[in-house]
Enzyme design. Structure first.
Site, PDB file in Angstrom:
ATOM      1  N   ASP A   1      -1.181  -7.495  -6.167  1.00 52.74           N
ATOM      2  CA  ASP A   1      -2.247  -7.328  -5.478  1.00 52.74           C
ATOM      3  C   ASP A   1      -2.297  -8.361  -4.142  1.00 52.74           C
ATOM      4  O   ASP A   1      -2.150  -9.444  -4.360  1.00 52.74           O
ATOM      5  CB  ASP A   1      -3.698  -7.914  -6.557  1.00 52.74           C
ATOM      6  CG  ASP A   1      -4.736  -8.031  -5.766  1.00 52.74           C
ATOM      7  OD1 ASP A   1      -5.167  -7.882  -4.620  1.00 52.74           O
ATOM      8  OD2 ASP A   1      -5.806  -7.815  -6.740  1.00 52.74           O
ATOM      9  N   VAL A   2      -2.489  -7.780  -3.048  1.00 53.97           N
ATOM     10  CA  VAL A   2      -2.280  -8.442  -1.842  1.00 53.97           C
ATOM     11  C   VAL A   2      -3.278  -9.633  -1.596  1.00 53.97           C
ATOM     12  O   VAL A   2      -3.193 -10.197  -0.820  1.00 53.97           O
ATOM     13  CB  VAL A   2      -2.207  -7.514  -0.442  1.00 53.97           C
ATOM     14  CG1 VAL A   2      -0.968  -6.551  -0.687  1.00 53.97           C
ATOM     15  CG2 VAL A   2      -3.564  -6.903  -0.460  1.00 53.97           C
TER      16      VAL A   2
ATOM     17  N   TYR B   1     -15.460  -3.081   7.343  1.00 49.07           N
ATOM     18  CA  TYR B   1     -14.201  -2.520   7.763  1.00 49.07           C
ATOM     19  C   TYR B   1     -13.891  -2.707   9.120  1.00 49.07           C
ATOM     20  O   TYR B   1     -12.716  -2.913   9.228  1.00 49.07           O
ATOM     21  CB  TYR B   1     -14.119  -1.101   7.441  1.00 49.07           C
ATOM     22  CG  TYR B   1     -12.954  -0.348   7.653  1.00 49.07           C
ATOM     23  CD1 TYR B   1     -11.815  -0.500   6.604  1.00 49.07           C
ATOM     24  CD2 TYR B   1     -12.631   0.573   8.679  1.00 49.07           C
ATOM     25  CE1 TYR B   1     -10.467   0.330   6.817  1.00 49.07           C
ATOM     26  CE2 TYR B   1     -11.522   1.275   8.945  1.00 49.07           C
ATOM     27  CZ  TYR B   1     -10.417   1.110   7.952  1.00 49.07           C
ATOM     28  OH  TYR B   1      -9.248   1.756   8.022  1.00 49.07           O
TER      29      TYR B   1
ATOM     30  N   GLY C   1       1.068  -1.091  -0.067  1.00 54.14           N
ATOM     31  CA  GLY C   1      -0.059   0.047   0.030  1.00 54.14           C
ATOM     32  C   GLY C   1       0.747   1.146   0.043  1.00 54.14           C
ATOM     33  O   GLY C   1       0.401   2.272   0.256  1.00 54.14           O
TER      34      GLY C   1
ATOM     35  N   SER D   1       1.612   2.963  -2.483  1.00 57.94           N
ATOM     36  CA  SER D   1       1.474   4.164  -3.933  1.00 57.94           C
ATOM     37  C   SER D   1       0.799   5.180  -3.245  1.00 57.94           C
ATOM     38  O   SER D   1       0.609   6.297  -4.066  1.00 57.94           O
ATOM     39  CB  SER D   1       0.849   3.330  -4.765  1.00 57.94           C
ATOM     40  OG  SER D   1      -0.280   2.793  -4.373  1.00 57.94           O
TER      41      SER D   1
END
Ligand code: NAP
Length: 251
Positions: free
Chosen positions: A62-63, A154, A12, A14
């Protein structure tokens, strides 16, 4: 320089918090592998680090994909050697009322936020265990400690990360690997921009934060630096709240 000649892998990276961590760690002397979805944004992150005199490479990842994660770890090690610190910052948050959350929304949050964290951490911990040292830092959230409306998926993913932090710390301590988390409050990034850009929404929201302001990604990077550095060598299994006091406020 507190991380001189170390190698940090940041997912993450970027944008937002992950990018701020990559920049700070590079300034502290670390070679940084930055991972994320978007090649262009990753390349810009790497270029900024190199222009400032640091060392970095980008690996599109892509994790959610175990194959991508394995490729990410192999490329990182091939470029900069063993990984000293892993930062798991890749994450998404797309608010929706509980009754309207589709199965695909649920899967998206759990797959990127929780499963992605697990896959990255497991792949890197396998490598760290060969050397008997390393620090793993999960970027969780205060939403993993308490509930916020319209973010059930979330919240659940972040609560899962906090559990993962403790469980991993327990098993990995004998192998010389420390595992800690950071629970940010409300931080100024792409994720929170829609709320920040809406004056009618942000003004009442700021009243829930005792310090009365939004946090900066650099303030999370400072906490990550502490957890990666020799200043935290007796800490493991801890989730550190960095939120301007938001979590301690009753009303
Ligand atoms: P952001 O600027 O949107 O950054 C999210 C990062 O995650 C981006 O680099 C994005 O890469 C990456 N990402 C998303 N899906 C991915 C995937 N499938 N594979 C690989 N990378 C993926 O948001 P942020 O605020 O910095 O969020 C970073 C972390 O902090 C998240 O885990 C978030 O939950 C957590 N957090 C943020 C706040 C806050 O207030 N901002 C508060 C608490 C916790 P691409 O752009 O390349 O897709």
């Amino acid at each position: 320089m507190r991380l001189l000649n170390q190698h940090a892998l940041v997912t993450g990276a970027s944008s937002g918090i992950g990018q701020a961590i990559a920049y700070r760690f590079a300034r502290e002397g670390a070679r940084v592998t930055v991972a994320g979805n978007e090649a262009k944004a990753l390349a810009e992150t790497v270029q900024t680090i190199i222009t400032s005199g640091g060392e970095a490479i980008a690996v599109e990842t892509d994790v959610r994909s175990k194959a991508d994660i394995e490729r990410m770890v192999a490329k990182a090690i091939a470029a900069f050697g063993p990984i000293d610190t892993l930062i798991n910052s890749a994450g998404v948050c797309k608010p929706a009322p509980f009754l309207e959350i589709e199965e695909a929304d649920w899967d998206l949050h759990l797959d990127i936020n929780l499963k992605g964290t697990f896959l990255s951490a497991q792949a890197v911990a396998k490598e760290m265990s060969k050397r008997g040292s390393g620090s793993i830092i999960h970027i969780s959230s205060v939403n993993g400690l308490a509930a916020e409306a319209d973010q059930v998926h979330y919240n659940a993913s972040k609560a899962g990360i906090n559990s993962l932090t403790m469980s991993m710390a327990l098993e990995l301590a004998p192998l010389g690997i420390r595992v800690n988390g950071i629970c940010p409050g409300f931080i100024h990034t792409r994720l929170t921009k829609p709320l920040i850009d809406n004056p009618q929404a942000i003004e009442p929201y700021l009243k829930t934060i005792p310090m009365g302001r939004v946090g900066l990604p650099e303030e999370i990077a400072a906490a990550a630096l502490f957890l990666a550095s020799d200043d935290s060598t007796y800490m493991t299994g801890h989730s550190m709240v960095v939120d301007g006091g938001q979590f301690i406020k009753l009303s």
